[in-house]
Design a protein around this motif. Structure first.
Motif, PDB file in Angstrom:
ATOM      1  N   ALA A 150      -8.452  -1.254  -7.561  1.00 48.12           N
ATOM      2  CA  ALA A 150      -7.311  -0.374  -7.791  1.00 48.12           C
ATOM      3  C   ALA A 150      -6.081  -0.861  -7.029  1.00 48.12           C
ATOM      4  O   ALA A 150      -4.959  -0.844  -7.556  1.00 48.12           O
ATOM      5  CB  ALA A 150      -7.656   1.051  -7.379  1.00 48.12           C
ATOM      6  N   GLN A 151      -6.296  -1.310  -5.805  1.00 50.54           N
ATOM      7  CA  GLN A 151      -5.173  -1.810  -5.006  1.00 50.54           C
ATOM      8  C   GLN A 151      -4.518  -3.016  -5.660  1.00 50.54           C
ATOM      9  O   GLN A 151      -3.295  -3.171  -5.628  1.00 50.54           O
ATOM     10  CB  GLN A 151      -5.669  -2.191  -3.599  1.00 50.54           C
ATOM     11  N   MET A 152      -5.317  -3.903  -6.253  1.00 52.89           N
ATOM     12  CA  MET A 152      -4.757  -5.076  -6.930  1.00 52.89           C
ATOM     13  C   MET A 152      -3.808  -4.649  -8.050  1.00 52.89           C
ATOM     14  O   MET A 152      -2.723  -5.218  -8.222  1.00 52.89           O
ATOM     15  CB  MET A 152      -5.893  -5.917  -7.504  1.00 52.89           C
ATOM     16  N   VAL A 153      -4.221  -3.651  -8.838  1.00 60.84           N
ATOM     17  CA  VAL A 153      -3.383  -3.174  -9.935  1.00 60.84           C
ATOM     18  C   VAL A 153      -2.124  -2.505  -9.392  1.00 60.84           C
ATOM     19  O   VAL A 153      -1.009  -2.732  -9.878  1.00 60.84           O
ATOM     20  CB  VAL A 153      -4.169  -2.189 -10.820  1.00 60.84           C
ATOM     21  N   LEU A 154      -2.279  -1.686  -8.359  1.00 62.19           N
ATOM     22  CA  LEU A 154      -1.155  -0.921  -7.827  1.00 62.19           C
ATOM     23  C   LEU A 154      -0.090  -1.815  -7.203  1.00 62.19           C
ATOM     24  O   LEU A 154       1.101  -1.491  -7.245  1.00 62.19           O
ATOM     25  CB  LEU A 154      -1.659   0.093  -6.794  1.00 62.19           C
ATOM     26  N   LYS A 155      -0.480  -2.933  -6.660  1.00 62.85           N
ATOM     27  CA  LYS A 155       0.499  -3.834  -6.050  1.00 62.85           C
ATOM     28  C   LYS A 155       1.363  -4.509  -7.106  1.00 62.85           C
ATOM     29  O   LYS A 155       2.418  -5.067  -6.794  1.00 62.85           O
ATOM     30  CB  LYS A 155      -0.215  -4.862  -5.196  1.00 62.85           C
ATOM     31  N   LEU A 156       0.910  -4.474  -8.361  1.00 61.22           N
ATOM     32  CA  LEU A 156       1.705  -5.034  -9.454  1.00 61.22           C
ATOM     33  C   LEU A 156       2.396  -3.946 -10.273  1.00 61.22           C
ATOM     34  O   LEU A 156       2.995  -4.238 -11.299  1.00 61.22           O
ATOM     35  CB  LEU A 156       0.793  -5.851 -10.377  1.00 61.22           C
ATOM     36  N   THR A 157       2.266  -2.705  -9.828  1.00 57.89           N
ATOM     37  CA  THR A 157       2.794  -1.578 -10.592  1.00 57.89           C
ATOM     38  C   THR A 157       3.884  -0.884  -9.782  1.00 57.89           C
ATOM     39  O   THR A 157       3.658  -0.508  -8.634  1.00 57.89           O
ATOM     40  CB  THR A 157       1.670  -0.568 -10.899  1.00 57.89           C
ATOM     41  N   PRO A 158       5.070  -0.714 -10.350  1.00 61.70           N
ATOM     42  CA  PRO A 158       6.158  -0.070  -9.608  1.00 61.70           C
ATOM     43  C   PRO A 158       6.035   1.447  -9.637  1.00 61.70           C
ATOM     44  O   PRO A 158       5.299   2.020 -10.434  1.00 61.70           O
ATOM     45  CB  PRO A 158       7.403  -0.533 -10.372  1.00 61.70           C
ATOM     46  N   GLY A 159       6.758   2.099  -8.735  1.00 60.67           N
ATOM     47  CA  GLY A 159       6.876   3.544  -8.801  1.00 60.67           C
ATOM     48  C   GLY A 159       6.238   4.284  -7.645  1.00 60.67           C
ATOM     49  O   GLY A 159       5.412   3.762  -6.895  1.00 60.67           O
ATOM     50  N   ALA A 160       6.643   5.548  -7.523  1.00 60.32           N
ATOM     51  CA  ALA A 160       6.164   6.391  -6.425  1.00 60.32           C
ATOM     52  C   ALA A 160       4.671   6.670  -6.544  1.00 60.32           C
ATOM     53  O   ALA A 160       3.960   6.768  -5.543  1.00 60.32           O
ATOM     54  CB  ALA A 160       6.946   7.705  -6.418  1.00 60.32           C
ATOM     55  N   GLN A 161       4.181   6.805  -7.783  1.00 64.74           N
ATOM     56  CA  GLN A 161       2.766   7.086  -7.950  1.00 64.74           C
ATOM     57  C   GLN A 161       1.907   5.917  -7.468  1.00 64.74           C
ATOM     58  O   GLN A 161       0.813   6.121  -6.933  1.00 64.74           O
ATOM     59  CB  GLN A 161       2.449   7.402  -9.418  1.00 64.74           C
ATOM     60  N   ALA A 162       2.385   4.706  -7.650  1.00 63.83           N
ATOM     61  CA  ALA A 162       1.644   3.542  -7.164  1.00 63.83           C
ATOM     62  C   ALA A 162       1.532   3.582  -5.641  1.00 63.83           C
ATOM     63  O   ALA A 162       0.482   3.279  -5.066  1.00 63.83           O
ATOM     64  CB  ALA A 162       2.324   2.253  -7.615  1.00 63.83           C
TER      65      ALA A 162
END
Length: 587
Positions: free
Chosen positions: A152-164
């Motif tokens: 999940a962290q790998m995906v979130l580091k490539l995803t912008p925004g407050a929710q990430a």
């Protein structure tokens, strides 16, 4: 052999064509496969760049974003003219900007890894036009619903925004590898009260008192979570609750699961064993001990066993100790290894294994005042225990580390006392050289100094005796040994110095004149012989007479007792009367 490369190249060229001739009816179409490739390759490349394995080509200028002229097919996200979020400076987000981040209502049925593929296909389809935040959040939540927090962290580091940002902090909490951001979760609760379960978990992990009460009020939110998140929250919470003696709340957490859940979840099995262990179950103790072999549970298992005084199986101690020493080497903080550290210190101390203790103190994870103080406390207590022990092996282990690593005790208030004790033990064991090394730079007690000098004297290490007599000038027994050493080394000038320090007593007089007779130099002062002739005990007279005969023979003439003048007599009697022992009488 020269044809082999060409054969391999031809094979590589033919493989795709062969596959194209007879396509698999069950395979996705070409566009779908390319989309999957684009998404997966993007994740791989961005992850590699972030880890420093790959370096992005060109500078940060706009030209660097343009695709190369003449290049072939490139993944859609890689040719996007907008630089990915990983390259931009990460903006800061307020927790209240991510109100829906912790809503897992639509993920409660996520129980199998195959369900990740659907979420990944969505990312691949929409990613052709650039990174879409909503699909990134969905994929990250899917991973988290399965307990795959690193993915999940790998995906979130490539995803912008407050929710990430919010989901990243939640993943950090669930991985439990660093201190959770309690302030962020508190801010989230202020604008979204339904997220209190996460603040409760963060507070429990951080050792805050409010965590248990908040968890009690968040059980309804807990029950709405996907299975794996509930199991992992239980694993985070139960060990902390059991430490506080709050088994009632722990039981409420595990009551939400059925027997099939327990059979399929090591996390739940461990949590239930902890609760039953606190209830006094012998079988639960064995179950908790068995989890020592699993790194994820090692810390909490050790803490529970220490709390209940359950010993580690001796057959497993060496393996566990080795595992912990390796773990201390790569963990950057001691927050997650308190119980492991306590166990390692206790075991190393019990074994008198001082060199691993010193090595442990130098590891990065323990470079903070609290950890250093605990290691030093254990070390000092172990040294004192071993130096006072009657076991020679323990004595020597303590002495060895004090010689090899003196700097570790440089600021210890009891340093002098420890080194004095070690010197005394070395003397008793007959190791004068070790005693000498231990005594350098520290003040020994008079008794230890005298014992050290006695041992050196017996070993004919007269230089050590002289050095100790110079350092401890007021010690009568040490001055006598120094005087006798001067006689044996034929040093009349030294002898005069020590004679002036002596307290006249029968044993002192007899020791000096008998050593003088043995050495044959006859350098002892005449006043000592005069005092010897004044001794009245029968045994004393006999010994004085023997020395007198030897002295007469050495002079080759009759013994003529020198006359004592009226002026000399008071001085001799005064020296004798100053002695704590009577000059005459006794044997």
């Amino acid at each position: 052999m020269t044809r082999l490369p060409f054969i391999l190249m031809l094979s590589l060229c033919l493989v795709p064509q062969g596959l194209a001739v007879e396509p698999d009816a069950g395979a996705p179409d070409q566009a779908s496969r390319e989309s999957d490739l684009s998404s997966n390759l993007e994740l791989f490349v961005q992850g590699a760049i972030r880890e420093g394995i790959l370096t992005p080509k060109g500078s940060a200028s706009s030209e660097a974003d343009e695709p190369e002229v003449g290049s072939g097919h490139q993944p859609a996200q890689l040719v996007n003219k907008h630089r990915p979020a990983a390259f931009a400076s990460e903006p800061t987000h307020d927790a209240c900007d991510a109100r829906d981040a912790f809503d897992f209502t639509g993920y409660k049925d996520i129980t199998e890894y195959q369900q990740v593929y659907t979420a990944r296909e969505a990312v691949g389809r929409e990613g052709a036009d650039g990174p879409v935040a909503s699909t990134g959040y969905a994929l990250a939540k899917t991973y988290m619903a399965l307990g795959l927090y690193s993915e999940a962290q790998m995906v979130l580091k490539l995803t912008p925004g407050a929710q990430a940002t919010a989901l990243g902090k939640l993943a950090d909490l669930m991985e439990n590898r660093r201190a959770p951001d309690v302030g962020f979760f508190a801010q989230m609760v202020s604008c979204e009260p339904d997220t209190a379960i996460w603040l409760a978990a963060a507070e429990l992990v951080s050792g805050r008192e409010a965590g248990a009460a908040r968890l009690q009020g968040s059980l309804s939110g807990f029950r709405k979570l996907p299975f794996r998140l509930r199991a992992d929250v239980t694993l985070l919470s139960v060990p902390k609750l059991e430490e506080r003696g709050d088994s009632g709340l722990s039981k409420k957490l595990i009551a939400d699961f059925n027997e099939e859940d327990f059979n399929n979840s090591p996390q739940l099995q461990f949590a239930r064993a902890l609760i039953e262990m606190d209830g006094g179950s012998p079988e639960a103790r064995k179950t908790v001990a068995s989890f020592l072999r699993k790194p994820q549970f090692q810390e909490d298992a050790l803490a529970a066993m220490q709390r209940h005084g359950v010993p580690v199986d001796p057959a497993y101690e060496e393996v566990l100790l080795g595992d912990l020493m390796q773990k201390f080497g790569y963990i950057s903080s001691d927050n997650e290894l308190v119980a492991s550290l306590q166990y390692a210190l206790r075991e190393l101390s019990a074994r008198s294994s001082y060199k691993p203790l010193i090595k442990l103190a130098a590891l990065p994870a323990l470079q903070n005042p609290e950890a250093q103080a605990e290691v030093k406390r254990q070390l000092v207590a172990s040294l004192r225990r071993d130096l006072e022990s009657n076991e020679t092996v323990r004595n020597l282990a303590a002495i060895d580390v004090m010689i090899e690593a003196p700097d570790f005790l440089a600021t210890e208030p009891d340093r002098n006392a420890l080194y004095s004790l070690a010197s005394a033990r070395a003397v008793q064991l007959g190791f004068a050289d070790l005693a000498g090394k231990l005594s350098k730079g520290v003040s020994m007690t008079d008794d230890v100094a005298a014992e050290t000098a006695e041992l050196a004297f017996r070993r004919r290490d007269y230089d050590t005796v002289f050095a100790l007599a110079t350092k401890y000038i007021g010690d009568p027994s040490l001055n006598l040994l120094a005087a006798r050493s001067a006689i044996r080394t034929h040093a009349p000038e030294r002898l005069r110095v020590y004679e002036d320090r002596l307290e006249i007593a029968p044993d002192v007089i007899l020791a000096l004149i008998e050593d003088d007779a043995t050495a044959g130099d006859w350098i002892v002062s005449e006043w000592v012989y005069t005092a010897a002739r004044m001794l009245t005990g029968d045994e004393h007279k006999r010994r004085v007479a023997l020395v007198a005969e030897l002295r007469q023979a050495a002079r080759k003439g009759p013994v003529t007792q020198p006359k004592v003048s009226v002026a000399q007599a008071p001085a001799i009697f005064n020296r004798a009367s100053a002695s704590p022992a009577p000059v005459g009488g006794g044997n």
